[in-house]
Design an enzyme around this catalytic site. Structure first.
Site, mmCIF file in Angstrom:
data_model
loop_
_atom_site.group_PDB
_atom_site.id
_atom_site.type_symbol
_atom_site.label_atom_id
_atom_site.label_comp_id
_atom_site.label_asym_id
_atom_site.label_seq_id
_atom_site.Cartn_x
_atom_site.Cartn_y
_atom_site.Cartn_z
ATOM 1 N N GLY A 1 -70.576 -15.824 -37.938
ATOM 2 C CA GLY A 1 -71.131 -16.354 -36.699
ATOM 3 C C GLY A 1 -70.671 -17.778 -36.451
ATOM 4 O O GLY A 1 -69.914 -18.362 -37.404
ATOM 5 N N GLY B 1 -71.902 -21.865 -36.403
ATOM 6 C CA GLY B 1 -72.958 -22.935 -36.651
ATOM 7 C C GLY B 1 -72.538 -23.823 -35.741
ATOM 8 O O GLY B 1 -71.609 -24.266 -34.941
ATOM 9 N N GLY B 2 -73.384 -24.914 -35.663
ATOM 10 C CA GLY B 2 -73.281 -26.128 -35.021
ATOM 11 C C GLY B 2 -72.097 -26.990 -35.117
ATOM 12 O O GLY B 2 -71.608 -27.662 -34.593
ATOM 13 N N VAL C 1 -68.589 -19.549 -39.850
ATOM 14 C CA VAL C 1 -69.166 -19.380 -41.006
ATOM 15 C C VAL C 1 -68.556 -17.886 -41.351
ATOM 16 O O VAL C 1 -68.667 -17.103 -40.508
ATOM 17 C CB VAL C 1 -70.754 -19.195 -41.076
ATOM 18 N N ASP D 1 -83.840 -30.377 -38.935
ATOM 19 C CA ASP D 1 -83.227 -29.639 -38.133
ATOM 20 C C ASP D 1 -83.797 -28.176 -38.530
ATOM 21 O O ASP D 1 -83.064 -26.934 -38.531
ATOM 22 C CB ASP D 1 -81.603 -29.547 -38.423
#
Length: 650
Positions: free
Chosen positions: A339, A341-342, A346, A457
């Site tokens: 995926g 991430g911000g 990953v 967060d």
């Protein structure tokens, strides 16, 4: 600079002493200002020495003859020595800066500052006075920079988190002299204010004190000193032991041409070598003087120092070589991508021993710079809880900054609850276990861990699920550590995720454990409803889930919020209870929200009587005709966007 030079040459005291005379005007003999100054000189030494923090401030008189004063003694000296030092400070300041309304005098064991301007209302350090030993280390300059940076950084971090804002440290290094350090802020500063005061010290040290065998950065609000001999009393608060190999010697280096060396008054035994003084330079100018090359060098030293600290602190934490991770992920193959991430993609990987790992590769252009990377590495490596993701190690090599986690096969919570084809896989029993697990993880961070952490967060995409669907809180890049005495912090750099931010944090930059409680309340409503809080979604006339939930709560339609796939598994009273807990967490006023201890108790016992919640934050965001046409039917959301907001546009 001329004043400082003359003072040193013409007034050699037995105790090391330096003064800075102000330019805010002069007073006359027998004037009201002098009488007010005399009043403070009689009261402030006793006040400082009787305080356990060896710190005092005072004000005497009224405008235009008002005098403001501050005294701070080094944290390791006794009350009697503190009183004597401050008393001497008043006497010397009035001689060395005769009739000046503003003066600051520094000694080995205390400082005194007074002025006709109210500097007590500010937390700025003013111009820094830098002192340096005129002799250099004979060892490799790169090694010295690394060890010195580590010593200063660790001591400063410890001082920031100390209730007295004072720490002494000792570093033992193979084949090198033992190094000693002390860092102190005035104890009236918050942890964040102390950290801000000290933030330029490492770079100032690397620029001006590079290779020197001792040095100081002196200011009214914070100061630092390091030497190769023990200059403080008692055992150090912090002990740093290096396992590094022998350091090669390269001979003496030449002092920088921009520095003039003056003789330093003699110090207590063992005698210290001569020292040099660098003119006081405003902090903004100092930063401007740092070239991009110096900054890059400082960053490399900080990265090396981080690696060195990690190697020493944790035998369970692995420093991976980049070649290991390239092999494990098949050169970060797209098919291994789990995926985005911000802060970067990953990947799934497998080490040579068969262990599966998750590899977060920080993008060089991402918002997560080295500060956040270091924060996550040093923080999460110290935290151990079944509901926190386990960080196995990291890699810092060239431009690559990589975090290596335990691999969790079921991805993140958002993958399930926001996808209609997947949400049915999470029945109410599993969702309840996830809710309770996340609550336990937050309770550990807020209360039971040794660090007292605010995550900042918390969101569905940062809740990872293991093979049994047990939740693990991840991504600690934005987390902050609180001292035992602090209840909240503030920042001008608002970071986090829209949709989960508490109102006081989003609008004012104020964060606390109650900020995480707010995010947990949003997450709880999302788990119950399988809907995102905000984004391009409509809940009747409301723009977010909080407003829609409050509307249903007022009408007593609790089951209408719950996703259809689990509504048949829940009783109406159970739905009401969980929504009640969530609404308590997202109340607009932080003081009205429960602690995570209260939340865990409410989740675990039906006998706990829950109060009626007040209206949530953002509950009155409604769809108007002006925005209705702008709402589009896209399945995207601001919930997943981690943002950094800088009010000055940087």
């Amino acid at each position: 600079m001329a004043i400082v030079l003359l003072a040193l040459l013409l007034f050699p005291f037995a105790d090391a002493q330096w003064q800075v005379c102000g330019n805010t005007g002069n007073y006359t003999a027998a004037s009201t200002y002098q009488a007010n100054l005399g009043q403070l000189s009689a009261s402030l030494p006793k006040k400082a020495s009787s305080n356990t923090t060896l710190f005092a401030t005072g004000t005497a008189g009224a405008v235009p003859d008002v005098v403001y004063a501050l005294a701070l003694c080094r944290g390791d000296i006794n009350a009697s020595a503190c009183k004597d030092c401050v008393t001497t400070g008043f006497q010397d300041a009035q001689q060395l800066c005769a009739f000046s309304k503003e003066a600051t005098v520094f000694y080995d064991s205390c400082l005194l500052s007074f002025s006709n301007g109210n500097f007590l209302s500010t937390t700025t350090n003013g111009g820094n006075l830098l002192l340096m030993n005129s002799q250099n280390f004979t060892e490799s300059a790169d090694f010295i920079r690394l060890f010195l940076f580590t010593l200063l950084n660790d001591t400063a971090e410890s001082a920031v988190n100390s209730s007295r804002r004072f720490t002494t440290a000792r570093m033992d290094i193979s084949s090198m002299p033992t190094m000693y350090c002390a860092v102190q802020c005035t104890p009236d500063l918050t942890a964040d204010e102390c950290a801000a005061c000290l933030q330029d010290f490492p770079q100032l040290t690397l620029q001006y004190l590079d290779g020197r065998r001792g040095g100081r950065v002196l200011g009214v609000r914070c100061n630092m000193r390091y030497e190769i001999y023990p200059f403080y009393q008692g055992d150090p608060t912090l002990r740093i032991i290096s396992l590094a190999p022998a350091v090669p010697a390269i001979g003496n280096t030449t002092p920088g041409t921009n520095v003039t060396v003056y003789p330093q008054p003699p110090l207590p035994p063992p005698a210290a070598p001569p020292a040099a003084i660098i003119p006081s330079v405003p902090a903004q100018e100092q930063r401007g003087m740092l070239s991009s090359q110096n900054r890059a060098g400082a960053n490399r030293i900080e990265e090396n120092a981080l690696v060195w600290r990690i190697e020493e602190k944790s035998s369970e934490f692995t420093l991976f070589d980049l070649s290991q991770l390239l092999e494990a992920t098949e050169n970060f193959a797209e098919e291994n991508r789990l995926g985005q991430g911000g802060f970067g993609p990953v990947y799934k990987g497998q080490l040579s021993d068969g262990q599966e790992i998750a590899v977060k590769r920080l993008a060089s252009h991402s918002g997560q710079g080295f500060t956040e990377f270091r924060n996550e590495v040093e923080l999460i490596a110290k935290l151990q809880h079944t509901n926190l993701v386990r960080l196995l190690g990291c890699c810092i090599q060239g431009e690559e900054k990589i975090l290596v986690y335990e691999y969790l096969p079921n991805k993140s919570l958002d993958f399930f609850i926001f996808d209609e084809s997947q949400s049915s896989l999470l029945n109410w029993y599993k969702r309840r276990a996830i809710i309770e697990g996340v609550a336990q993880g937050l309770l550990y961070l807020h209360k039971h861990s040794r660090l007292r952490v605010v995550h900042r967060d918390l969101k569905a995409s940062n809740i990872l699920l293991d093979q049994d669907m047990n939740p693990k809180i991840s991504d600690f890049g934005l987390a902050r550590i609180f001292s035992s005495n602090d209840t909240e912090g503030s920042t001008k750099r608002v970071v986090g995720t829209y949709g989960y931010m508490s109102p006081e944090y989003a609008s004012e930059g104020i964060y606390s454990v109650k900020s995480d409680v707010f995010s947990f309340g949003v997450l709880l409503l999302e788990i119950l409803s399988a809907k995102r809080n905000s984004g391009f979604h409509r809940y009747g006339e409301f723009l977010n889930l909080l407003g829609y939930t409050w509307h249903l709560w007022e009408e007593g339609r609790w089951l209408d919020l719950v996703e259809a796939s689990i509504s048949k598994e829940m009783h109406e009273a159970e739905a009401r209870r969980y929504i009640n807990i969530a609404l308590m967490c997202v109340q607009e006023n932080a003081d009205d929200r429960p602690t995570m201890s209260d939340v865990v108790a409410a989740l675990n016992s039906e006998s706990v009587v829950l109060p009626e919640p007040k209206h949530p934050a953002y509950f009155n965001l409604r769809v108007s005709k002006s925005v209705e046409s702008a709402i589009v039917a896209e399945t995207c959301s601001l919930n997943d966007v981690t943002i950094t907001q800088d009010p000055q546009g940087r």
